[in-house]
Design a protein around this motif. Structure first.
Motif, mmCIF file in Angstrom:
data_model
loop_
_atom_site.group_PDB
_atom_site.id
_atom_site.type_symbol
_atom_site.label_atom_id
_atom_site.label_comp_id
_atom_site.label_asym_id
_atom_site.label_seq_id
_atom_site.Cartn_x
_atom_site.Cartn_y
_atom_site.Cartn_z
ATOM 1 N N ILE A 188 0.823 -1.211 0.000
ATOM 2 C CA ILE A 188 0.000 0.000 0.000
ATOM 3 C C ILE A 188 0.856 1.260 0.000
ATOM 4 C CG2 ILE A 188 -1.343 1.374 1.683
ATOM 5 C CD1 ILE A 188 -2.859 -1.320 2.193
ATOM 6 N N PHE A 189 0.417 2.219 -0.773
ATOM 7 C CA PHE A 189 0.990 3.569 -0.721
ATOM 8 C C PHE A 189 0.001 4.384 0.107
ATOM 9 C CE2 PHE A 189 1.041 7.470 -3.881
ATOM 10 C CZ PHE A 189 1.345 8.351 -2.841
ATOM 11 N N TYR A 190 0.469 4.854 1.268
ATOM 12 C CA TYR A 190 -0.406 5.676 2.089
ATOM 13 C C TYR A 190 -0.227 7.124 1.665
ATOM 14 C CZ TYR A 190 -2.999 7.585 5.974
ATOM 15 O OH TYR A 190 -3.935 8.268 6.721
ATOM 16 N N SER A 191 -1.285 7.701 1.134
ATOM 17 C CA SER A 191 -1.141 9.066 0.615
ATOM 18 C C SER A 191 -1.962 10.033 1.447
ATOM 19 C CB SER A 191 -1.481 9.117 -0.876
ATOM 20 O OG SER A 191 -2.849 9.279 -1.084
ATOM 21 N N VAL A 192 -1.429 11.214 1.593
ATOM 22 C CA VAL A 192 -2.020 12.206 2.498
ATOM 23 C C VAL A 192 -2.240 13.524 1.760
ATOM 24 C CG1 VAL A 192 -0.980 11.187 4.543
ATOM 25 C CG2 VAL A 192 0.291 12.908 3.247
ATOM 26 N N ILE A 193 -2.699 14.519 2.473
ATOM 27 C CA ILE A 193 -2.808 15.848 1.896
ATOM 28 C C ILE A 193 -1.948 16.802 2.725
ATOM 29 C CG2 ILE A 193 -5.122 15.384 1.052
ATOM 30 C CD1 ILE A 193 -6.198 17.207 3.219
ATOM 31 N N ALA A 194 -1.514 17.872 2.089
ATOM 32 C CA ALA A 194 -0.572 18.776 2.739
ATOM 33 C C ALA A 194 -1.040 19.298 4.098
ATOM 34 C CB ALA A 194 -0.238 19.926 1.802
ATOM 35 N N PRO A 195 -2.325 19.624 4.284
ATOM 36 C CA PRO A 195 -2.736 20.114 5.601
ATOM 37 C C PRO A 195 -2.437 19.117 6.722
ATOM 38 C CG PRO A 195 -4.431 20.578 3.993
ATOM 39 C CD PRO A 195 -3.420 19.712 3.319
ATOM 40 N N GLU A 196 -2.383 17.836 6.387
ATOM 41 C CA GLU A 196 -2.061 16.861 7.426
ATOM 42 C C GLU A 196 -0.637 17.079 7.927
ATOM 43 O OE1 GLU A 196 -3.245 12.772 6.708
ATOM 44 O OE2 GLU A 196 -4.821 13.441 5.369
ATOM 45 N N LYS A 225 0.965 20.106 7.701
ATOM 46 C CA LYS A 225 1.105 21.452 8.240
ATOM 47 C C LYS A 225 0.340 21.663 9.528
ATOM 48 C CE LYS A 225 3.370 24.380 5.326
ATOM 49 N NZ LYS A 225 3.716 25.749 5.089
ATOM 50 N N PHE A 226 -0.904 21.190 9.585
ATOM 51 C CA PHE A 226 -1.743 21.510 10.726
ATOM 52 C C PHE A 226 -2.182 20.308 11.557
ATOM 53 C CE2 PHE A 226 -3.211 24.672 7.424
ATOM 54 C CZ PHE A 226 -2.314 25.634 7.830
ATOM 55 N N ARG A 227 -2.233 19.170 10.924
ATOM 56 C CA ARG A 227 -2.822 18.039 11.628
ATOM 57 C C ARG A 227 -1.882 16.844 11.589
ATOM 58 N NH1 ARG A 227 -8.738 19.080 8.854
ATOM 59 N NH2 ARG A 227 -9.577 20.448 10.450
ATOM 60 N N ALA A 228 -0.634 17.107 11.986
ATOM 61 C CA ALA A 228 0.379 16.056 11.914
ATOM 62 C C ALA A 228 -0.007 14.859 12.769
ATOM 63 C CB ALA A 228 1.732 16.607 12.327
ATOM 64 N N TYR A 231 0.585 10.642 12.569
ATOM 65 C CA TYR A 231 0.975 9.848 13.734
ATOM 66 C C TYR A 231 -0.034 8.704 13.941
ATOM 67 C CZ TYR A 231 1.890 9.043 18.779
ATOM 68 O OH TYR A 231 2.175 8.504 20.004
ATOM 69 N N GLN A 232 -1.298 9.078 14.009
ATOM 70 C CA GLN A 232 -2.338 8.072 14.262
ATOM 71 C C GLN A 232 -2.403 7.028 13.163
ATOM 72 O OE1 GLN A 232 -5.291 11.091 16.662
ATOM 73 N NE2 GLN A 232 -5.960 10.274 14.710
ATOM 74 N N ALA A 233 -2.288 7.502 11.935
ATOM 75 C CA ALA A 233 -2.330 6.566 10.811
ATOM 76 C C ALA A 233 -1.167 5.589 10.926
ATOM 77 C CB ALA A 233 -2.280 7.322 9.492
ATOM 78 N N ALA A 234 0.000 6.115 11.310
ATOM 79 C CA ALA A 234 1.172 5.251 11.447
ATOM 80 C C ALA A 234 0.917 4.193 12.515
ATOM 81 C CB ALA A 234 2.399 6.083 11.790
ATOM 82 N N ALA A 262 -16.490 13.191 11.450
ATOM 83 C CA ALA A 262 -16.498 13.648 10.055
ATOM 84 C C ALA A 262 -15.226 13.152 9.368
ATOM 85 C CB ALA A 262 -16.577 15.167 10.003
ATOM 86 N N PRO A 263 -15.343 12.133 8.531
ATOM 87 C CA PRO A 263 -14.150 11.534 7.937
ATOM 88 C C PRO A 263 -13.708 12.256 6.665
ATOM 89 C CG PRO A 263 -16.047 10.226 7.352
ATOM 90 C CD PRO A 263 -16.563 11.400 8.142
ATOM 91 N N CYS A 264 -13.604 13.551 6.722
ATOM 92 C CA CYS A 264 -13.209 14.328 5.552
ATOM 93 C C CYS A 264 -12.664 15.659 6.044
ATOM 94 C CB CYS A 264 -14.430 14.560 4.651
ATOM 95 S SG CYS A 264 -14.190 15.869 3.431
ATOM 96 N N HIS A 265 -11.561 16.090 5.494
ATOM 97 C CA HIS A 265 -10.939 17.323 5.972
ATOM 98 C C HIS A 265 -11.826 18.537 5.765
ATOM 99 C CE1 HIS A 265 -6.925 16.128 7.262
ATOM 100 N NE2 HIS A 265 -7.045 15.155 6.392
ATOM 101 N N ASN A 266 -12.451 18.621 4.609
ATOM 102 C CA ASN A 266 -13.309 19.770 4.359
ATOM 103 C C ASN A 266 -14.521 19.767 5.274
ATOM 104 O OD1 ASN A 266 -11.769 21.079 2.472
ATOM 105 N ND2 ASN A 266 -12.695 20.014 0.738
ATOM 106 N N CYS A 267 -15.162 18.596 5.401
ATOM 107 C CA CYS A 267 -16.287 18.493 6.336
ATOM 108 C C CYS A 267 -15.827 18.930 7.713
ATOM 109 C CB CYS A 267 -16.786 17.054 6.438
ATOM 110 S SG CYS A 267 -17.646 16.471 4.977
ATOM 111 N N HIS A 268 -14.647 18.473 8.076
ATOM 112 C CA HIS A 268 -14.114 18.776 9.387
ATOM 113 C C HIS A 268 -13.988 20.285 9.581
ATOM 114 C CE1 HIS A 268 -12.639 16.035 12.450
ATOM 115 N NE2 HIS A 268 -11.960 17.061 12.928
ATOM 116 N N GLY A 269 -13.341 20.924 8.622
ATOM 117 C CA GLY A 269 -13.144 22.372 8.715
ATOM 118 C C GLY A 269 -14.472 23.093 8.763
ATOM 119 N N GLY A 270 -15.390 22.699 7.910
ATOM 120 C CA GLY A 270 -16.683 23.363 7.828
ATOM 121 C C GLY A 270 -17.478 23.177 9.107
#
Lengths: 447, 219, 128, 425
Positions: A200-208, A210-213, A217-220, A410-418
């Motif tokens: 598996i390639f675990y892929s993330v988004i940049a805000p993870e 910058k802001f939600r490291a 950690y948890q994913a690891a 909320a399993p989505c970054h945008n949902c989370h922010g909103g």
């Protein structure tokens, strides 16, 4: 709870946005006409024509839209109402519109529609309003009129292939830092970088990063405890997000998706598993890949929700003690309407939480968070507009709270922010988590 | 009068049928060609199974969440659309005309039934009209053409009803009736009434995307 | 009573009287098209003034309408006034009256259309 | 590749290391890497609390580090790693570290002979490349797309040439980036610069550039083509005449352009990763002749065989007459050569390798978690826990298999040379 709706045009037009304002100042009617007609002629065809000619102006889509509902049923915010103000007018005038018109349609397309596609389920003809609004965004992009923050994100994507100006070394450094932190908890833990041939390639988004490291950690922790053979790349292409998809810069969108999928191919992985991000899923699953002529993702992409479902169902993650306290669940548009993961999500929630309280409507019919579709990326100038544009979500959450729910998952970054903003603004006093937060909290971990 | 009658009930019938069927064919083919050129993904993702699944839900009254949420509208729109197609095809007076002209005939409904159903259609049209005027969101979307189209649809039923009941001026009304029916037929392929042609494709495509690609329901 | 009012009354009386007289005279000739093969009547019967129609239409030969066909050829010197149309023009499947309706319509309406005279629309013959 | 005729090509099987024993020697062992010649196997190992090293053929390097990553063998079989000692990063080569230290190093790259080793580095927020321990004289505020010439002597990358901060969108759109070659940026600024390629003589660099948000083209040594496109992919220099070709997008379709002019006479739904045959006479590319179907086109002519999922890692034979690639259909992977797919399908396959005489094709393949070598579609009977890339002998008659035998708990690494007929029969 009951906030007066924004009296549209006046207040909205007071929002200063350098991206739009400067863009508008550079336009001439001739340029507008030429660009619009070029986009219409070279990039649209049967779908636009059929959608516009099939719409019988019945208004059935109105109540699908959270903006419409939140603005006391203001017709300007109904899905077809937004199409009327943009596409119909453009077609009627054959592109002969003035710069002020472009300002309005840029606002409408970029900050008054989340492209959540809920209206496609309320239009008997299945007219894809999100597609039509995307065309408007494309036109605005080609005219150079995009909200500043969105455009800046698109520029970051172009310069760094990630959405937050993260440099190549900063990304790797963050992974190593999170790996080290997590090793305090689980000594054998690794975040294997560039491990060719991993499952598996675990892929993330940049805000993870910058802001939600802590999410990395948890994913690891989750991935290591579950014994998953995974890797993360040490090169650009690690970011699966794609705001260019939302600004209308399709060429960049394609470039980003190419980098992402080719990274997966280079790493020889069988699947890409991505974190809890909705729009990124959309971009890799059925938008960006298509621009590149891949009918389906060349390497299957598994959203975190589906991945957690697998891990729990297969017993790779065991629950030490279920999460106490009642939770409710936000179905993100891009993985419910976009991928039908709502039942798997419920399986995970029920497996990990003591009490689950549905919000209504739910599943495919859930209201949009009002942050997705690039709207939250339009930045601070539009924050209140976004929050007020989703009073209905506050009401929906409040109803769930009234039935006991204390936590929103909320399993989505945008949902989370909103939703975070909505909880604060409307004083809902609810906690907000990702699904990964919950799993991390309650899973069995080696001592 | 005979000349006009002969004209509207003769050559104009042919013209309207040709425009109707030819227009449908033209619209479908030209749209298919355009899609092949500009929207090739429509072909790539169209799925018979999921397209039909979605269409089926949407053509069943109360088969979708939307239909369930607006029961009055649902009842009106379904009866309206059913009657709209049903009446002209199974009306005794029409069948005898076809029998005379082309020697074809089939089952027909009683005139009483036709009367009631026609009133339903006319009432539905009034409902749609009132909706357009009263509901702010619908009003916002409404343009002159929407009233014209509604008029085009209502006209054959109002004039037909008038003619059948032999109210004053029914001779003229009869001719207007035939003419308005022909106008409606001719208008279907080239106005928003073309939703009749494109419904299976727009709905089917959305159903395919939702079903086959996104594994979700679109109703 | 004013003179004018009296005149109006007289005129009305005369009109009513003459209507009664004319109808009385015509009574013999008033007829409706009937055929025993029609069981259920979809429309009011057609009022048909036989002689007057024929005079106006200049029809002299009975077999213009009351024709007889033999082996596909119209028999010029025969006619069929004593028969009901349905005796020759059978119903489809023995039940469906459409074919019979059709021949009546073709007989009347088509001629009217060709000659551009006489009623052609439903309600003009099937008067309520 | 490095002089492979000097490698041991005697037929036989040699135990190089008993990797199973490593578990007793170290607290933790990461995934192993084998050298191109197969004589060495190495892995990052944990030697103590916050203490790491590299174990190479049963013996760890003497030096210990607080972090070791990116283990890579160069073509000359030297082993490199990126290492950190008390927060100072540098490159370790066969256990010896470079003198210079940095705040971070990454992206190790080698020239074809392996002599030149380059990394990207950051020190005090200045970004630059370092080749054989010699950093560029100038630093930049960022560095990406690190690219090296064939011989490894020259290094290029993408850097910001105008200071632009986040949020300055209109400044950004005026062009704040350029390519940098050996530390010296081009004179022209672009909105973006991406993938680039050196010419075969290492003298020239061509790059994908965007001159506005909408206009894409290829720039050669800083000079953009006079044609613009709605998108472009990575350019390549012709080994034969030095001309530059690149896939370009025109009216929603892709075709190949040369020096700004149309080159291939047909277009595709997609066209990328084009490459020259070694003699420069032919060009092959991965293409989608229609939406959702993938194949290889040679000189503009696509194979009739297509794959639905993907085609990747195409490669020319040494004589330039054959092309092989990876194809995937319905989730299953295989190799296709000259438009014909191998019969077998696998869970994963690696880039196919041609024999020096261009007659045979070998590839590493995975099935059910075990790895093997497949030659011309015929799989080797033995399967391995882990496997290096296959290498043909210079005479094309033998194949080098670098495999770890055993199961999850143990493993022995063998270097084995066999006649290819042992596999092909």
């Amino acid at each position: 709870m009951a906030e007066p709706a924004i009296k549209n045009s006046e207040q909205i037009d007071k929002i200063v946005d350098e991206g739009i304002d400067t863009g508008i100042a550079r336009l001439t009617p001739e340029k507008i006409e030429q660009v619009i007609n070029k986009v219409l002629k070279t990039e649209t065809g049967a779908r636009l024509k059929t959608y516009v000619e099939t719409c019988v102006h019945c208004g059935l889509c109105s109540e699908a839209c959270h903006y419409y509902l939140s603005h006391d049923n203001d017709p300007k915010f109904s899905p077809a109402g937004k199409v009327k103000q943009t596409i119909w007018e453009i077609l009627k005038k054959k592109g002969k519109v003035d710069p002020e018109f472009i300002r309005r349609i840029s606002r409408i397309a970029s900050t008054e529609c989340n492209l959540c596609r809920r209206c496609a389920m309320y239009c008997p003809f299945g007219i894809d309003v999100a597609y039509l609004i995307t065309i408007v965004r494309r036109i605005c992009h080609m005219l150079g009129v995009t909200p500043l923050y969105q455009q800046d994100t698109a520029h970051s994507h172009s310069a760094n292939l990630n959405q937050m100006w993260v440099k190549e070394d900063e990304y790797i450094d963050t992974l190593q830092w999170q790996e080290e932190e997590a090793q305090d908890e689980i000594p054998y833990l690794r975040i294997p970088v560039e491990k060719e041939g991993a499952e598996i390639f675990y892929s993330v988004i940049a805000p993870e990063l910058k802001f939600r490291a802590q999410l990395i950690y948890q994913a690891a922790v989750i991935l290591n405890v579950a014994g998953v053979d995974f890797t993360m790349p040490a090169t650009p292409g690690w970011d699966n997000s794609d705001l260019c998809m939302f600004t209308g810069d399709n060429e960049m969108m394609g470039r980003l998706k190419k980098a992402h999928f080719e990274t997966a191919m280079r790493l020889k992985v069988k699947r890409i598993v991505m974190g809890e991000c909705g729009h990124a899923f959309r971009s890799v699953y059925d938008v960006g890949n298509r621009w590149l002529a891949w009918k389906m993702p060349p390497i299957p992409v598994i959203h975190a929700v589906e991945f957690y479902y697998e891990l729990i169902k297969e017993g790779k993650i065991k629950i030490a003690k279920k999460y106490e306290g009642a939770v409710t669940f936000q179905d993100p548009c891009n993985i419910s309407r976009g991928r039908g993961l709502h039942e798997m999500a419920r399986y995970v929630v029920n497996a990990t939480c003591e009490e689950f309280i549905e919000m209504h409507p739910n599943r495919e019919h859930n209201y949009c968070c009002c942050a997705g579709g690039g709207v939250i990326n339009a930045g601070p100038p539009y924050k209140m507009k976004r929050i007020k544009g989703n009073r209905i979500k506050a009401e929906q959450l409040f109803a769930a709270k009234a039935r006991g729910a204390k936590v929103v998952i909320a399993p989505c970054h945008n949902c989370h922010g909103g939703i975070e903003d909505i909880i604060h603004h409307y004083g809902l006093d609810m906690e907000l988590y990702f699904l990964g937060d919950i799993i991390y909290k309650i899973m069995e971990k080696p001592v | 009068m005979h000349d006009i009658y002969n004209f509207v009930s003769g050559p104009l019938v042919w013209v309207s049928f040709i425009i109707f069927f030819g227009g449908i064919l033209y619209r479908l083919i030209s749209m298919a060609v355009l899609a092949k050129k500009k929207d090739v993904i429509v072909y790539e993702y169209m799925s018979l199974q999921y397209g039909l699944r979605s269409i089926l839900h949407w053509i069943i009254p109360f088969g979708t969440v939307k239909w369930q949420k607006n029961p009055i509208f649902t009842i009106v729109t379904f009866t309206f659309h059913i009657c709209l197609i049903f009446i002209p095809i199974f009306l005794f007076a029409h069948i005898i005309l076809w029998k005379e002209s082309w020697d074809i005939s089939w089952w027909y409904i009683s005139d009483i039934a036709a009367d009631v159903l026609t009133i339903v259609v006319i009432a539905s049209c009034i409902f749609f009209l009132v909706r357009r005027i009263v509901l702010p969101d619908v009003k916002y979307l409404t343009s002159i053409s929407d009233y014209v189209i509604l008029g085009i649809v209502a006209a054959p039923f109002i004039t037909g009803f008038w003619t059948y009941h032999q109210w004053p001026g029914f001779r003229i009304m009869g001719i207007i009736h035939i003419l308005s029916g022909e106008i409606m037929l001719a208008a279907i392929p080239f106005t928003r009434l073309s939703h009749m042609i494109f419904f299976p494709f727009t709905r089917g495509y959305m159903g395919s995307e939702f079903g086959a690609v996104r594994h979700a329901k679109d109703w | 009573m004013e003179k004018r009012t009296v005149m109006v009354y007289i005129v009305i009386t005369l009109l009513v009287f003459s209507f009664a007289v004319i109808s009385g005279f015509s009574q013999e000739d008033v007829s409706t098209i009937q055929d025993s093969a029609f069981k259920e009547k979809m429309r009011p019967p057609v009022r048909f003034l036989h002689d007057e129609h024929n005079e106006t239409a200049l029809i002299e030969e009975c077999n213009t309408c009351h024709h007889v066909y033999e082996e596909g050829e119209k028999a010029e010197d025969e006619s069929s006034e004593d028969m009901e149309c349905s005796e020759c023009h059978a119903l489809d499947d023995g039940k469906n009256p459409m074919s019979l309706v059709k021949i009546y319509h073709v007989r009347c309406k088509r001629c009217h259309q060709e000659k551009k005279a006489g009623p052609v629309m439903c309600g003009e013959c099937h008067v309520k | 590749m490095h002089n492979i005729s000097s490698w041991a090509w005697e037929i036989g099987k040699k135990l190089i290391a008993d990797t199973g024993k490593w578990k007793d020697m170290f607290e933790n062992i990461e995934e192993p890497y084998v050298s191109p010649d197969g004589e060495k196997i190495a892995a990052v190992v944990k030697t103590g609390e916050m203490e790491f090293s590299v174990c190479e053929n049963d013996a760890p390097w003497e030096r210990r580090f607080d972090k070791v990553w990116y283990l890579k063998f160069g073509p000359d079989n030297r082993l490199t790693a990126l290492v950190s000692d008390t927060g100072a990063w540098t490159v370790a080569v066969d256990g010896d570290v470079w003198e210079n230290t940095f705040d971070f190093v990454w992206n190790t790259k080698f020239g074809t002979d392996g002599k030149n080793i380059t990394v990207a580095a950051q020190k005090e927020m200045e970004y630059f490349a370092v080749t054989n321990d010699i950093p560029w004289e100038t630093g930049f505020s960022s560095l990406s797309n690190l690219t090296i010439s064939r011989d490894g002597k020259r290094v290029a990358g993408v850097v910001p040439t105008v200071d632009v901060s986040e949020g300055e969108i209109f400044k950004f759109q005026e062009g704040c980036y350029s390519a940098v070659v050996d530390g010296k940026p081009w004179d022209t600024n672009f909105v973006n610069v991406w993938d680039m390629a050196f010419s075969h003589d290492s003298e020239h660099v061509a790059a994908e550039v965007r001159t506005s948000l909408y206009d894409y083209t290829i720039a050669v040594d800083g000079v953009p083509w006079d044609k613009i496109y709605t998108s472009v992919w990575m350019p390549q220099f012709s080994p034969a005449n030095g001309s530059v070709t690149a896939p370009v997008r025109i009216a929603g379709k892709w075709t190949l352009a040369r020096d700004g002019n149309p080159f291939w006479n047909r277009s595709f739904a997609q066209l990328w990763h084009h490459m020259y045959s070694p003699d420069g006479k032919k060009i092959a590319a991965i293409v989608a002749p229609k939406f959702g179907r993938w194949t290889v086109a040679v000189d503009g002519k696509p194979w009739s065989l297509t794959f639905g999922d993907l085609v990747t890692e195409a490669v020319f034979s040494p004589d330039g007459n054959r092309v092989a690639c990876i194809g995937k259909e319905d989730g299953k992977w295989t190799i296709a050569v000259d438009g014909k797919a191998w019969g077998g399908v696998y869970d994963m396959v690696w880039q196919p390798v041609f024999s020096p005489d261009s007659r045979s094709v070998a590839a590493k393949a995975e099935k059910n978690g075990r790895y093997t070598i497949v030659i011309d579609g015929k799989p080797f009977k033995d399967s391995y826990k882990a496997l290096g890339d296959p290498v043909f002998s210079p005479d094309s008659e033998k194949i080098l298999i670098k495999g770890i035998e055993g199961d999850a708990d143990g493993g022995k690494y063998y270097r084995q040379v066999l006649p290819i007929t042992d596999i092909t029969g």
